[in-house]
Design a protein around this motif. Sequence first.
Motif, PDB file in Angstrom:
ATOM      1  N   TYR A  28      -5.673  -1.892   6.268  1.00  0.00           N
ATOM      2  CA  TYR A  28      -5.265  -1.049   7.402  1.00  0.00           C
ATOM      3  C   TYR A  28      -6.149   0.205   7.509  1.00  0.00           C
ATOM      4  CZ  TYR A  28      -1.602   0.194  10.851  1.00  0.00           C
ATOM      5  OH  TYR A  28      -0.900   0.466  11.980  1.00  0.00           O
ATOM      6  N   HIS A  29      -6.069   1.115   6.511  1.00  0.00           N
ATOM      7  CA  HIS A  29      -6.866   2.352   6.591  1.00  0.00           C
ATOM      8  C   HIS A  29      -7.769   2.515   5.371  1.00  0.00           C
ATOM      9  CE1 HIS A  29      -2.865   2.872   8.501  1.00  0.00           C
ATOM     10  NE2 HIS A  29      -3.569   3.329   9.520  1.00  0.00           N
ATOM     11  N   SER A  30      -7.980   1.371   4.689  1.00  0.00           N
ATOM     12  CA  SER A  30      -8.961   1.338   3.592  1.00  0.00           C
ATOM     13  C   SER A  30      -8.650   2.213   2.379  1.00  0.00           C
ATOM     14  CB  SER A  30     -10.375   1.681   4.107  1.00  0.00           C
ATOM     15  OG  SER A  30     -10.935   0.551   4.708  1.00  0.00           O
ATOM     16  N   TRP A  31      -7.395   2.478   2.108  1.00  0.00           N
ATOM     17  CA  TRP A  31      -7.108   3.085   0.805  1.00  0.00           C
ATOM     18  C   TRP A  31      -7.512   2.049  -0.247  1.00  0.00           C
ATOM     19  CZ3 TRP A  31      -2.259   6.617  -0.061  1.00  0.00           C
ATOM     20  CH2 TRP A  31      -2.261   7.638   0.894  1.00  0.00           C
TER      21      TRP A  31
ATOM     22  N   HIS B  45       0.193   4.024   1.289  1.00  0.00           N
ATOM     23  CA  HIS B  45       0.016   4.863   2.477  1.00  0.00           C
ATOM     24  C   HIS B  45       1.138   4.592   3.474  1.00  0.00           C
ATOM     25  CE1 HIS B  45      -2.159   5.554   6.516  1.00  0.00           C
ATOM     26  NE2 HIS B  45      -1.578   6.678   6.131  1.00  0.00           N
ATOM     27  N   ARG B  46       1.105   3.447   4.151  1.00  0.00           N
ATOM     28  CA  ARG B  46       2.181   3.150   5.085  1.00  0.00           C
ATOM     29  C   ARG B  46       2.845   1.825   4.766  1.00  0.00           C
ATOM     30  NH1 ARG B  46      -0.190   4.807  10.287  1.00  0.00           N
ATOM     31  NH2 ARG B  46       0.747   2.973  11.228  1.00  0.00           N
ATOM     32  N   GLY B  47       2.587   1.310   3.577  1.00  0.00           N
ATOM     33  CA  GLY B  47       3.341   0.133   3.140  1.00  0.00           C
ATOM     34  C   GLY B  47       2.741  -1.213   3.480  1.00  0.00           C
ATOM     35  N   ASN B  48       1.546  -1.232   4.018  1.00  0.00           N
ATOM     36  CA  ASN B  48       0.932  -2.507   4.397  1.00  0.00           C
ATOM     37  C   ASN B  48       0.848  -3.454   3.204  1.00  0.00           C
ATOM     38  OD1 ASN B  48      -0.435  -4.125   6.356  1.00  0.00           O
ATOM     39  ND2 ASN B  48      -2.390  -3.627   5.369  1.00  0.00           N
TER      40      ASN B  48
ATOM     41  N   CYS C  84      -7.003  -1.762   1.034  1.00  0.00           N
ATOM     42  CA  CYS C  84      -5.992  -2.062   2.042  1.00  0.00           C
ATOM     43  C   CYS C  84      -6.683  -2.326   3.380  1.00  0.00           C
ATOM     44  CB  CYS C  84      -5.010  -0.900   2.173  1.00  0.00           C
ATOM     45  SG  CYS C  84      -3.774  -1.196   3.460  1.00  0.00           S
TER      46      CYS C  84
ATOM     47  N   CYS D 244       0.840  -1.185   0.000  1.00  0.00           N
ATOM     48  CA  CYS D 244       0.000   0.000   0.000  1.00  0.00           C
ATOM     49  C   CYS D 244       0.883   1.246   0.000  1.00  0.00           C
ATOM     50  CB  CYS D 244      -0.897  -0.022   1.234  1.00  0.00           C
ATOM     51  SG  CYS D 244      -1.962   1.413   1.356  1.00  0.00           S
TER      52      CYS D 244
END
Length: 378
Positions: free
Chosen positions: A107-110, A86-89, A105, A84
């Motif tokens: 984690y934060h739903s991007w 955003h933060r690489g998930n 994603c 991802c």
Amino acid sequence: MSTMEMNWDYSDPATGLSLPAPYFYDSQVFEDEKQRIFLKCWHLVGHVNEFREAGNFICQDIFEQSVIVVAGRDGQINAFHNACRHRGNRLINERRGKIPAVLRCGYHSWCYGLDGSLRSAPRSDCLKDFDKTLYGLKPVRHEIFAGFVYVTLDDSAEPVAKMAAGAEAEMRHYLPDLDRLKLVEEVDVIVPANWKVIQENSIEGYHFDLSGPVHKRIAELIDFSGYRLTPHGKWWTYIGPPNADAKTAYGEPIAGATRQTDSFFNIGLWPNTTLYCFPFTDMVGTFIMIPLEPEKSLLRFGYYVPEHRPTPQLTKAAIDWMNRELGPEDISLNVTNQKGLRSFGFQQGRYLIDPEHPNQSEHLVHHFHKLCYQAIRE
Ligand code: FES
Ligand SMILES: [Fe+2]
């Protein structure tokens, strides 16, 4: 490991010594192979027909890297890094599956489209200078070659068709249904052996009638005297014509069963991909040795059959035979071979090079060792 022990003179396979044993367990060698071979080569992912429906995906792990290969809405196949923006998930943790409308994603739903573009990022409206078009998934280079999809992490790698010039014609000659295949099953086996130990075993016929009892049965299905192992630079073949007297194979009658070829056909692509067909079977097998650690590999067996006709009982029996008998017999040789390579009593051996009996000669093992050595040492 001293430099002396790691130097290898490969100039004369007939009189020289084999690749030194530390090449099969040394951690620096393994790291060098990772950097100079596996982060630069092409990796077989799956068959193009697995990407017919939008959203169908296969994930390909290459050491700590992971690549998502997915069918887009436009019928194209796309490939992205599995991370991802955003933060690489890591986005996907399965080998195969289907992405619904978007790739979300956890984690934060991007959310990303099947073309990799960032479609939505919750609450990002509050961000100053946030341009969604700059945060799509990072693309990965991919190619289709002879019906299969390959990826590479090296943007300067030469195209598969160039690296393996001539290989596709050979494949299509023996495997006429290459474009019309469907996956039957994929079996992963962890083997406590260096990936090269597994490769060596598959590219020599010397052990066919000298090792375990199951091997003798494959030798009986082919005209073993005509078995030929042929290097072509970064690809190679090992092909045996059929035994014309064979009436049954894998416990089933040969007569009437559809097939790709009567021959035992194998083709290897640098460094770790093999496609093959057992004699008289209607299948295309993939056999990939994936390095995990210096002395641990993942052996991935893929079995594909033509999708436009029923699979003969003989072919089903051959797949079962590979999974239950031939595969395990070779794997047990890989395991004991790896153990012996660690012995203080072994450093280098001799290749059995016999131009008079090329079916039993280990010239292809030497060829492969040389490619590996050159890739990391020259
Ligand atoms: S890490 Fe993927 S949305 Fe935050
Ligand atoms: Fe074998």
